[in-house]
Design an enzyme around this catalytic site. Sequence first.
Site, PDB file in Angstrom:
ATOM      1  N   LYS A   9       2.324  -3.224   7.019  1.00 35.98           N
ATOM      2  CA  LYS A   9       2.749  -3.585   5.665  1.00 35.98           C
ATOM      3  C   LYS A   9       4.089  -3.287   5.644  1.00 35.98           C
ATOM      4  CE  LYS A   9       0.326  -5.140   2.690  1.00 35.98           C
ATOM      5  NZ  LYS A   9       0.170  -5.795   2.708  1.00 35.98           N
ATOM      6  N   THR A  28       1.069  -0.934   0.070  1.00 35.82           N
ATOM      7  CA  THR A  28       0.151  -0.363  -0.274  1.00 35.82           C
ATOM      8  C   THR A  28       0.794   1.404   0.192  1.00 35.82           C
ATOM      9  OG1 THR A  28      -1.761   1.304   1.280  1.00 35.82           O
ATOM     10  CG2 THR A  28       0.343  -0.214   2.628  1.00 35.82           C
ATOM     11  N   ASP A  29       0.019   2.535  -0.878  1.00 39.55           N
ATOM     12  CA  ASP A  29       1.450   3.587  -0.333  1.00 39.55           C
ATOM     13  C   ASP A  29       0.818   4.060   1.069  1.00 39.55           C
ATOM     14  OD1 ASP A  29      -2.017   4.417  -0.403  1.00 39.55           O
ATOM     15  OD2 ASP A  29      -1.506   6.214  -1.652  1.00 39.55           O
ATOM     16  N   GLU A  30       0.113   3.357   1.951  1.00 44.94           N
ATOM     17  CA  GLU A  30      -0.183   4.124   2.997  1.00 44.94           C
ATOM     18  C   GLU A  30       1.460   4.072   4.445  1.00 44.94           C
ATOM     19  OE1 GLU A  30      -3.474   3.373   5.422  1.00 44.94           O
ATOM     20  OE2 GLU A  30      -4.631   3.152   4.179  1.00 44.94           O
ATOM     21  N   TYR A  82      -1.695  -0.148  11.159  1.00 49.51           N
ATOM     22  CA  TYR A  82      -2.377  -1.346   9.591  1.00 49.51           C
ATOM     23  C   TYR A  82      -1.038  -0.868   9.064  1.00 49.51           C
ATOM     24  CZ  TYR A  82      -3.630  -0.791   5.314  1.00 49.51           C
ATOM     25  OH  TYR A  82      -2.899  -1.419   3.721  1.00 49.51           O
TER      26      TYR A  82
END
Length: 332
Positions: free
Chosen positions: A152, A121-123, A148
């Site tokens: 990741k 993810t870009d998060e 989260y």
Amino acid sequence: MDRILVTGGAGFIGSNFVHHLVVRTDARVTVLDKMTYAASPAALEELPADRVRLVVGDVADAAVVEPLVADHDIVVHFAAESHNDNSLNDPAPFVQTNLVGTFTILEAVRKAGVRLHHVSTDEVYGDLELDDPARFTEATPYQPSSPYSASKAGSDHLVRAWVRSFGVQATISNCSNNYGPWQHVEKFIPRQITNVIDGGRPKLYGAGLNVRDWIHTEDHSSAVRTVLERGRIGETYLIGADGERNNLDVVRMILRHFGRPEDDFDHVTDRAGHDLRYAIDSTKLRTELGWQPMYDDFEAGLAATIAWYQQHEDWWRPAKEQTEAKYAAVGK
């Protein structure tokens, strides 16, 4: 790409990828999924049984994972706990699935000599200021904000370490926020759509100025397939479709679509640590691998998604009441 194992293939993004493989390739696909609340057996039911089979199991269970991996040519690792609100309430499942699960997959592909693509993810990059012209690139430092995104980020680091230390044949992709069919009603876009279908009002965190770089899940699927076919081992590719919109604009688009006033929504308490803005620079994917998105008009893609939820009320309705009760209990 004859035999592909897709972890988390009954979830939102994973099931759309399985559909994409069935339509676009001749691959035989095995889905490994724990079938938690976010998984959907219905998303796989219409697929041909001679092309797709479902194995119910935990990605962190080596006894399940290792023989499956050994029987496939490629593993595409989507399986993850992914809802930020849930990670703030209970981080433990995120550590177990996203970190221990990825470790288990890595050990299995290392032993079997199988190609791996890890979906992230870009998060992991944290956020950008609202007025910052920059976008995330493959060189952006990691600054995760939530349990989260931290889990990741850790899984990405594990993949890179296994590539460098053990020669695992792996690639990584970091994608922006997905929308499209089969997404659980706890997520932002389907929650607002289904609220309006029910005659209710959308719910907007804070002022709604937080920006997400939206991509239709079919474009995410085609990008992952492109990386599998043409990506260089050990490389990371950012996936985005230039779909930056703030949450307020998205809610207004949904309301306009239904002929409702653009101010017909409720502000609710903002999420703790809510990232301000995500924005993806997908130049590397586009120039090196020749990928282009199909849904380059966000409003058109959103209209198609609204139509899907209108046509599939029997699918999302059973989860709606419980989801809204959970949000109501915390004032959201």
